[in-house]
Write a protein that holds these residues in place. Sequence first.
Motif, mmCIF file in Angstrom:
data_model
loop_
_atom_site.group_PDB
_atom_site.id
_atom_site.type_symbol
_atom_site.label_atom_id
_atom_site.label_comp_id
_atom_site.label_asym_id
_atom_site.label_seq_id
_atom_site.Cartn_x
_atom_site.Cartn_y
_atom_site.Cartn_z
ATOM 1 N N MET A 1 29.635 54.042 41.017
ATOM 2 C CA MET A 1 29.864 53.399 39.745
ATOM 3 C C MET A 1 29.723 51.904 39.916
ATOM 4 S SD MET A 1 33.067 55.307 38.121
ATOM 5 C CE MET A 1 33.407 56.905 38.757
ATOM 6 N N SER A 2 29.058 51.322 38.967
ATOM 7 C CA SER A 2 28.931 49.877 39.028
ATOM 8 C C SER A 2 29.280 49.273 37.687
ATOM 9 C CB SER A 2 27.504 49.495 39.421
ATOM 10 O OG SER A 2 26.601 49.939 38.438
ATOM 11 N N PRO A 3 29.896 48.123 37.699
ATOM 12 C CA PRO A 3 30.280 47.483 36.458
ATOM 13 C C PRO A 3 29.076 46.991 35.667
ATOM 14 C CG PRO A 3 30.990 46.168 38.344
ATOM 15 C CD PRO A 3 30.339 47.409 38.873
ATOM 16 N N SER A 4 29.269 46.758 34.370
ATOM 17 C CA SER A 4 28.209 46.247 33.502
ATOM 18 C C SER A 4 27.674 44.929 34.017
ATOM 19 C CB SER A 4 28.742 46.024 32.085
ATOM 20 O OG SER A 4 29.020 47.219 31.459
ATOM 21 N N ARG A 5 26.372 44.748 33.935
ATOM 22 C CA ARG A 5 25.754 43.485 34.302
ATOM 23 C C ARG A 5 25.086 42.857 33.081
ATOM 24 N NH1 ARG A 5 28.669 43.693 38.294
ATOM 25 N NH2 ARG A 5 27.966 44.493 40.255
ATOM 26 N N ILE A 6 24.627 43.671 32.134
ATOM 27 C CA ILE A 6 23.941 43.198 30.947
ATOM 28 C C ILE A 6 24.940 43.148 29.794
ATOM 29 C CG2 ILE A 6 22.099 43.713 29.302
ATOM 30 C CD1 ILE A 6 20.754 45.306 31.593
ATOM 31 N N PRO A 7 25.024 42.026 29.073
ATOM 32 C CA PRO A 7 25.961 41.961 27.945
ATOM 33 C C PRO A 7 25.710 43.105 26.965
ATOM 34 C CG PRO A 7 25.063 39.791 28.396
ATOM 35 C CD PRO A 7 24.296 40.777 29.259
ATOM 36 N N GLY A 8 26.767 43.762 26.558
ATOM 37 C CA GLY A 8 26.657 44.863 25.613
ATOM 38 C C GLY A 8 26.482 46.220 26.254
ATOM 39 N N GLU A 9 26.095 46.249 27.529
ATOM 40 C CA GLU A 9 25.866 47.518 28.201
ATOM 41 C C GLU A 9 27.192 48.230 28.464
ATOM 42 O OE1 GLU A 9 22.975 49.102 31.684
ATOM 43 O OE2 GLU A 9 24.196 47.360 32.171
ATOM 44 N N LEU A 10 27.160 49.536 28.293
ATOM 45 C CA LEU A 10 28.353 50.350 28.544
ATOM 46 C C LEU A 10 28.262 50.988 29.924
ATOM 47 C CD1 LEU A 10 28.534 52.087 25.072
ATOM 48 C CD2 LEU A 10 30.138 50.391 25.964
ATOM 49 N N ASP A 11 29.415 51.197 30.523
ATOM 50 C CA ASP A 11 29.485 51.862 31.814
ATOM 51 C C ASP A 11 29.848 53.330 31.671
ATOM 52 O OD1 ASP A 11 29.043 49.539 33.565
ATOM 53 O OD2 ASP A 11 30.854 48.827 32.582
ATOM 54 N N GLY A 12 30.138 53.765 30.471
ATOM 55 C CA GLY A 12 30.502 55.155 30.227
ATOM 56 C C GLY A 12 31.297 55.257 28.947
ATOM 57 N N ALA A 13 32.026 56.348 28.805
ATOM 58 C CA ALA A 13 32.793 56.590 27.584
ATOM 59 C C ALA A 13 34.143 57.191 27.926
ATOM 60 C CB ALA A 13 32.017 57.531 26.669
ATOM 61 N N TRP A 14 35.055 57.031 26.995
ATOM 62 C CA TRP A 14 36.401 57.574 27.122
ATOM 63 C C TRP A 14 36.735 58.278 25.812
ATOM 64 C CZ3 TRP A 14 41.210 54.547 25.611
ATOM 65 C CH2 TRP A 14 42.370 55.253 25.934
ATOM 66 N N TRP A 15 37.174 59.515 25.904
ATOM 67 C CA TRP A 15 37.530 60.307 24.734
ATOM 68 C C TRP A 15 39.004 60.669 24.828
ATOM 69 C CZ3 TRP A 15 35.296 65.833 23.608
ATOM 70 C CH2 TRP A 15 35.584 66.181 22.288
ATOM 71 N N PRO A 16 39.882 59.776 24.360
ATOM 72 C CA PRO A 16 41.312 60.074 24.445
ATOM 73 C C PRO A 16 41.671 61.263 23.554
ATOM 74 C CG PRO A 16 40.939 58.106 23.128
ATOM 75 C CD PRO A 16 39.616 58.518 23.684
ATOM 76 N N ARG A 17 42.737 61.910 23.904
ATOM 77 C CA ARG A 17 43.190 63.109 23.202
ATOM 78 C C ARG A 17 43.987 62.787 21.940
ATOM 79 N NH1 ARG A 17 45.646 67.857 26.746
ATOM 80 N NH2 ARG A 17 44.956 69.426 25.305
ATOM 81 N N THR A 18 44.718 61.648 21.966
ATOM 82 C CA THR A 18 45.604 61.264 20.862
ATOM 83 C C THR A 18 45.523 59.759 20.639
ATOM 84 O OG1 THR A 18 47.515 60.745 22.243
ATOM 85 C CG2 THR A 18 47.243 63.071 21.602
#
Length: 151
Positions: free
Chosen positions: A1-18
Amino acid sequence: MSPSRIPGELDGAWWPRTRDLTSELSALADVLDPLWGRITRIAVDRRGWPVIPRRLFVNGHVVKVGWFDSERDPHRVLLLSYTAGRWDLLVIPPETAVPSATRLLAAASVRAGSPMTATALMAAEQARHDGVSEPPVRPPHGAARAARRLR
């Protein structure tokens, strides 16, 4: 895993339950902290959460939690680590139907072409389903789902 380097780029997603941010962020940080290095700060958009904790205890240390308003993408959460940098995750609302959430999880982890902002991904998904109703289904636990989808 690598952190974002380009402004606006996402590193992934999170789908919380509540919408219980204390519980959801604790679960997310518990999973990601050993994978990414010690998470020290988390920032969320306060419009999406009824209560925002000031700090969490994760794996024996304190993680400071802050918020932002209009200057940041409201569909994004920011995680910081002293050892590994910064990660930006799309936040998929807990009430999102499974088919939409699945597409958003996949889209947030694709690194082809121009990066889409979190809000642009959410708007594209909404446009795809205008007039089409998908039944809301309780998502699986957010932290485990996020950890599997991230690069």
